[in-house]
Design a protein around this motif. Structure first.
Motif, PDB file in Angstrom:
ATOM      1  N   ASN A 102       0.886  -6.052   1.751  1.00 13.78           N
ATOM      2  CA  ASN A 102       2.111  -6.349   2.479  1.00 13.78           C
ATOM      3  C   ASN A 102       1.867  -6.399   3.988  1.00 13.78           C
ATOM      4  O   ASN A 102       1.233  -5.518   4.563  1.00 13.78           O
ATOM      5  CB  ASN A 102       3.133  -5.273   2.154  1.00 13.78           C
TER       6      ASN A 102
ATOM      7  N   THR C  65       9.935  -6.584  -7.471  1.00 12.84           N
ATOM      8  CA  THR C  65       9.029  -7.543  -6.829  1.00 12.84           C
ATOM      9  C   THR C  65       8.283  -8.365  -7.873  1.00 12.84           C
ATOM     10  O   THR C  65       8.209  -9.591  -7.784  1.00 12.84           O
ATOM     11  CB  THR C  65       8.011  -6.795  -5.942  1.00 12.84           C
ATOM     12  N   ASP C 199       4.539 -11.889  -1.046  1.00 16.36           N
ATOM     13  CA  ASP C 199       4.361 -11.554   0.359  1.00 16.36           C
ATOM     14  C   ASP C 199       5.634 -11.730   1.174  1.00 16.36           C
ATOM     15  O   ASP C 199       5.714 -11.295   2.306  1.00 16.36           O
ATOM     16  CB  ASP C 199       3.237 -12.438   0.946  1.00 16.36           C
ATOM     17  N   PHE C 201       9.019 -11.508   3.048  1.00 16.69           N
ATOM     18  CA  PHE C 201       9.963 -10.491   3.501  1.00 16.69           C
ATOM     19  C   PHE C 201      11.256 -11.122   4.009  1.00 16.69           C
ATOM     20  O   PHE C 201      12.345 -10.764   3.573  1.00 16.69           O
ATOM     21  CB  PHE C 201       9.352  -9.626   4.607  1.00 16.69           C
ATOM     22  N   THR C 214      12.892  -5.198  -2.737  1.00 16.98           N
ATOM     23  CA  THR C 214      11.510  -5.485  -3.130  1.00 16.98           C
ATOM     24  C   THR C 214      10.628  -4.568  -2.286  1.00 16.98           C
ATOM     25  O   THR C 214      11.135  -3.866  -1.406  1.00 16.98           O
ATOM     26  CB  THR C 214      11.142  -6.950  -2.856  1.00 16.98           C
ATOM     27  N   LEU C 215       9.338  -4.591  -2.561  1.00 12.02           N
ATOM     28  CA  LEU C 215       8.438  -3.721  -1.801  1.00 12.02           C
ATOM     29  C   LEU C 215       8.549  -3.991  -0.306  1.00 12.02           C
ATOM     30  O   LEU C 215       8.619  -3.065   0.502  1.00 12.02           O
ATOM     31  CB  LEU C 215       6.992  -3.914  -2.270  1.00 12.02           C
ATOM     32  N   SER C 216       8.607  -5.293   0.071  1.00 12.82           N
ATOM     33  CA  SER C 216       8.676  -5.638   1.494  1.00 12.82           C
ATOM     34  C   SER C 216       9.891  -5.030   2.152  1.00 12.82           C
ATOM     35  O   SER C 216       9.793  -4.404   3.215  1.00 12.82           O
ATOM     36  CB  SER C 216       8.755  -7.156   1.685  1.00 12.82           C
ATOM     37  N   SER C 235      -0.462   0.174  -2.173  1.00 14.55           N
ATOM     38  CA  SER C 235      -1.152  -1.007  -1.626  1.00 14.55           C
ATOM     39  C   SER C 235      -2.623  -0.995  -1.984  1.00 14.55           C
ATOM     40  O   SER C 235      -3.208  -2.027  -2.318  1.00 14.55           O
ATOM     41  CB  SER C 235      -1.015  -1.048  -0.108  1.00 14.55           C
TER      42      SER C 235
END
Lengths: 272, 356, 263
Positions: A102, C65, C199, C201, C214-216, C235
């Motif tokens: 990320n 995600t 990826d 965001f 989501t993770l972002s 990560s």
């Protein structure tokens, strides 16, 4: 319309629903005020000092970051070509592997490296150099932006250089060209398509990367992306936010028209 | 010898452990038209690339006018190349392509202008100066590539299958033009091709290569008429290659029949390869020749008939101006001069390869 | 001279890779750091790795995600392949027009895409899982089309006609003859779409509404309070998995390449 082109029907409907109509929505918001009356005020708001300053800073930052990316990417691609790394399947993978972590986390880690008591200053002190207070500066923000978008520039240029026939480079050598002449007269002009798509892929996102600005500059620097985000999330003036977005969009379209008349095909589509 | 312009001295080269050139020695004389001829993968292109400076040999050296240039990069050599795929710079027009080398040499503008005009005339491309390479046909592009190389006045011009991508008719026309250009500019040509007809038409000297080794060197005529081994015989033109046994000097036994020939110096009862060109065989009435056989096919080829006559288990190829009825039994005869006797290959390297 | 140039080339590549990978190295080290402070080393620990699986919030975000990226890229692949086949058959003018609209999501700033979709979604549906999914499909399809289109243009059209001529019906000919030729482009389009979805965001941030993360967006939300070290651990796990997959794929395809050359 022949029969085969009907296959694109579902996607064309999708584009109308999710690209064209939203596009009109943003135009609608931009050209009206809260009471629904027609106005140009939201567009003209770009000329207010705060917004104008953000826009100027954005263009400056995006310009320098793009130039730095180009200056870093070309030597890399040439070095890769020299060492025969072209056409190897892992070459590109190594460059895009970082994308799987990320980007916010990566930026935070980069910030740790650049911070006043971080790794970089540690190395500086070992080398006997004075410490650099990079954290929360414009320089740090630009390093962050270059870090974000450098892989795109590299991949774009790599792909277009890979398309140059080796014979053409050999022909130039044969006719008496040294390495520098080969680069400036042959490789550079022939990789212009990749360079242009690289510029589009770096310049536009650089102007609006509000997350990177927040993290790396500690909220001290406002890019046009930060202003728009605040209008929607904090100030809740959607009309003003839409107006600024439309200006930004016009800017993007102009820079597109300036850089190319071709697809942004060179970059991403050839990664995998 | 002072008229030797280029000498290759014990050149070896391998790629990924595969030997492509094996201790090759070669001398090229000033103003010669030399052709490297051989099947794909025989090492001829690599030899050319070593002369041009695009590859470094693993062993051996390249001597140019008495100086060792093995380590010299291509841009420092007085040698220019015409590439197989033309390799014109796609972003420059014809004039700029031709002027590329001259501008690097800092020639004056008027000199460059004259040279371009002269070179375009030489390759029959007057008036094409402003065109972009993409808008030209393959033949035109190759002419420009030749002009681009020649204006630099190289001592040696290397041509790597320059006509390979053209169709037959254009190829034949370009062959004649190349000879004309060669005469006009008077420089050494080193030409690479796998097309034996092309080699025979143009060259002063042909070097037949296979598996990185020179099989035979000589004029077109000597290569064609007196192949030194079965590979050369098979590669150059069509031939009947058949086993024979040397009875004594000037007498060879083929298919159980003794033929008079002109070759001497073979061992008594030595097994040999016998080469007979199809056009040297004559069809006669049954019983009047050395051998009798059945006509199994006849194809009209325009200038002659191609006839196959089966004698026991061997099928003889014959070119004849007269037809022969399929199924009929005929005799075959030949004059002693036209029988070519060769030693059987000792090493595997010299064996007949039919990979084309 | 040659040696010096080669050395400089290698050194330069090393420096760029160092720049790209140094932050990742810092992340990985942090994931084993037993101190909550990001700058002080407090000894080696694996507790953040245990923490990943114990945190409902992280597991939920990871699940969301994955589901969104996977379904968005799958749907986008189907939609995009069909679209590419259709578009490639169009006349020049409509081809150009459609491709121009198709390029909008790719060249426009993602913040503008996110905002315009948000303004539109708010009119007729609550922001949430669905709106994020629709938004992701929208920015995924152009990449699929860009990956498939070159393969379509290289494809020999007469092969389809030959299949029909030999008695295959349209469906059979499509699946047995056309699709296999596009396989490489489809696969790369799918992976590209998946990567971009994973990826993303900005677009997610504007179209997600409250409650969905989501993770972002979860990481962004944690920015002010400080990132939980569990995120570093997660990560690191993802990075290691991707690395292994890529190495395996690379060895496999490398073998295949060599096999082709050998024959």
């Amino acid at each position: 319309m022949n029969k085969r082109s009907l296959w694109s029907g579902p996607y064309i409907l999708w584009m109308i629903g999710f690209t064209v109509i939203p596009f009109c929505m943003i135009l609608h918001y931009a050209l009206t005020d809260r009471d629904g009356a027609f106005t140009f005020r939201n567009l003209l708001a770009m000329f207010e000092p705060v917004h104008l300053k953000a826009m100027t800073v954005s263009v400056e930052v995006a310009f320098f970051c793009t130039v730095i990316c180009i200056l870093l990417a070309y030597p890399l691609v040439i070095a890769m070509k020299r060492l025969g790394l072209f056409g190897k399947s892992y070459t590109i993978l190594v460059l895009i592997l970082p994308m799987w972590i990320n980007f916010i986390l990566r930026l935070l880690a980069l910030q740790m490296i650049l911070s006043n008591n971080g790794v970089l200053n540690h190395i500086f002190s070992i080398l006997g150099l004075p410490p650099h207070e990079l954290a929360n500066t414009r320089t740090a923000m630009m390093i962050g932006i270059v870090y974000d978008y450098l892989p795109y520039m590299i991949v774009s240029i790599y792909n277009s250089v890979a398309d140059i026939d080796d014979d053409i480079i050999e022909a130039a050598r044969d006719l008496g060209a040294g390495s520098l002449t080969v680069f400036f007269r042959i490789i550079l002009p022939l990789s212009v398509p990749g360079l242009l798509s690289g510029i589009v892929m770096v310049f536009v996102p650089s102007m609006t990367s509000f997350v990177t600005a927040n993290i790396m500059a500690g909220g001290k620097i406002q890019l046009i992306g930060n202003i728009i985000e605040q209008e929607f999330i904090t100030t809740m003036d959607w009309h003003l936010g839409s107006g600024l977005s439309v200006i930004l969009m016009i800017f993007v379209l102009l820079s597109m028209a300036f850089t190319s008349r071709n697809d942004p095909d060179y970059g991403m589509s050839k990664i995998w | 010898m002072s008229d030797v312009i280029l000498r290759l001295d014990g050149i070896s080269k391998s790629f990924d452990g595969k030997q492509v050139i094996n201790r090759l020695d070669l001398e090229i004389k000033k103003n010669e038209f030399v052709t490297l001829l051989g099947p794909s993968g025989c090492g001829k292109s690599t030899t050319l690339r070593i002369i041009g400076g695009f590859e470094k040999p693993d062993e051996g050296c390249v001597i140019f006018e008495g100086k060792d240039i093995t380590a010299l990069p291509p841009d420092k050599r007085h040698i220019n190349t015409v590439f197989q795929k033309y390799s014109l710079f796609p972003h420059m027009n014809v004039e700029d392509n031709i002027a590329f080398g001259l501008k690097l040499k800092k020639k004056s503008r008027s000199y460059i202008k004259d040279k371009i005009e002269y070179a375009l005339g030489l390759v029959n491309m007057d008036g094409y100066g402003k065109r972009m390479p993409m808008s030209l046909s393959g033949g035109q592009q190759q002419r420009v590539a030749i002009a681009r190389a020649i204006v630099n006045e190289p001592q040696i011009l290397l041509l790597d299958e320059p006509l390979g991508a053209l169709d037959l008719k254009l190829r034949q026309k370009m062959q004649l033009e190349l000879i004309k250009i060669k005469k006009e500019v008077g420089i050494t040509f080193v030409y690479v091709t796998h097309d034996q007809e092309e080699a025979l038409t143009m060259s002063d000297r042909i070097i037949v290569m296979n598996k990185g080794i020179i099989q035979q060197m000589g004029s077109s005529k000597s290569i064609y008429d007196e192949p030194q081994n079965a590979f050369v015989a098979d590669f150059i033109g069509e031939s009947n290659i058949i086993d024979g046994i040397m009875k004594r000097d000037c007498l060879v036994n083929i298919q159980g029949v003794d033929f008079e020939c002109v070759d001497v110096g073979f061992g008594k009862l030595e097994p040999v390869d016998v080469v007979i060109r199809p056009e040297d065989l004559t069809i006669v009435k049954r019983g009047e020749g050395y051998l009798d056989g059945t006509v199994i096919s006849e194809v009209f080829k325009g200038a002659f008939y191609e006839i196959v006559v089966k004698v026991s288990d061997y099928e003889w190829l014959i070119q004849s101006v007269n037809p022969a009825a399929v199924g009929s039994i005929v005799g075959l005869t030949i004059i002693p001069d036209n029988i070519q006797i060769m030693h059987k290959p000792i090493s595997e390297d010299a064996e007949v390869i039919k990979d084309e | 001279m040659e040696r010096l140039k080669n050395f400089i080339s290698k050194a330069y590549i090393f420096i760029i890779l160092l720049f790209l990978y140094a932050p990742i190295a810092v992340l990985i080290v942090s994931s084993f750091n037993d101190s909550k402070s990001r700058v002080v080393w407090g000894g080696f620990t694996l507790r953040w790795y245990r923490g990943v699986f114990e945190s409902d919030q992280i597991m939920d975000a990871l699940f969301t995600t994955m589901i969104i990226s996977l379904s968005a890229s799958l749907i986008a692949t189907v939609l995009g392949v069909m679209a590419a086949i259709g578009i490639s058959a169009m006349k020049k003018r409509s081809y150009k027009a459609v491709m121009a609209v198709n390029n909008i999501p790719m060249v426009n700033a993602d913040i503008v895409i996110g905002i315009s979709l948000m303004l539109w979604f708010i009119k007729f549906m609550p922001l949430g899982f669905m709106s994020v999914l629709l938004a992701h499909i929208t920015f995924d399809v152009p990449y699929v089309i860009l990956s498939v289109m070159p393969k379509l243009q290289q494809m020999n059209v007469s092969v389809y006609e030959a299949a029909r001529d030999l008695g295959a019906n349209a469906v059979y000919a499509f699946f047995k003859v056309v699709l296999p030729q596009l396989y490489g482009g489809i696969l790369s389009g799918f992976f590209l779409a998946f990567t971009i979805s994973m990826d993303d965001f900005v677009v997610t941030y504007f179209t997600k509404g409250a409650g969905v993360d989501t993770l972002s967006t979860l990481i962004y939300g944690e920015l002010k309070k400080g990132i939980k070290p569990e995120m570093y651990a997660l990560s690191t796990i993802i990075f290691a998995l991707v690395l292994i997959v890529l190495i395996v794929v690379n060895i496999y395809s490398g073998k295949e390449e060599r096999a082709v050359i050998d024959h």
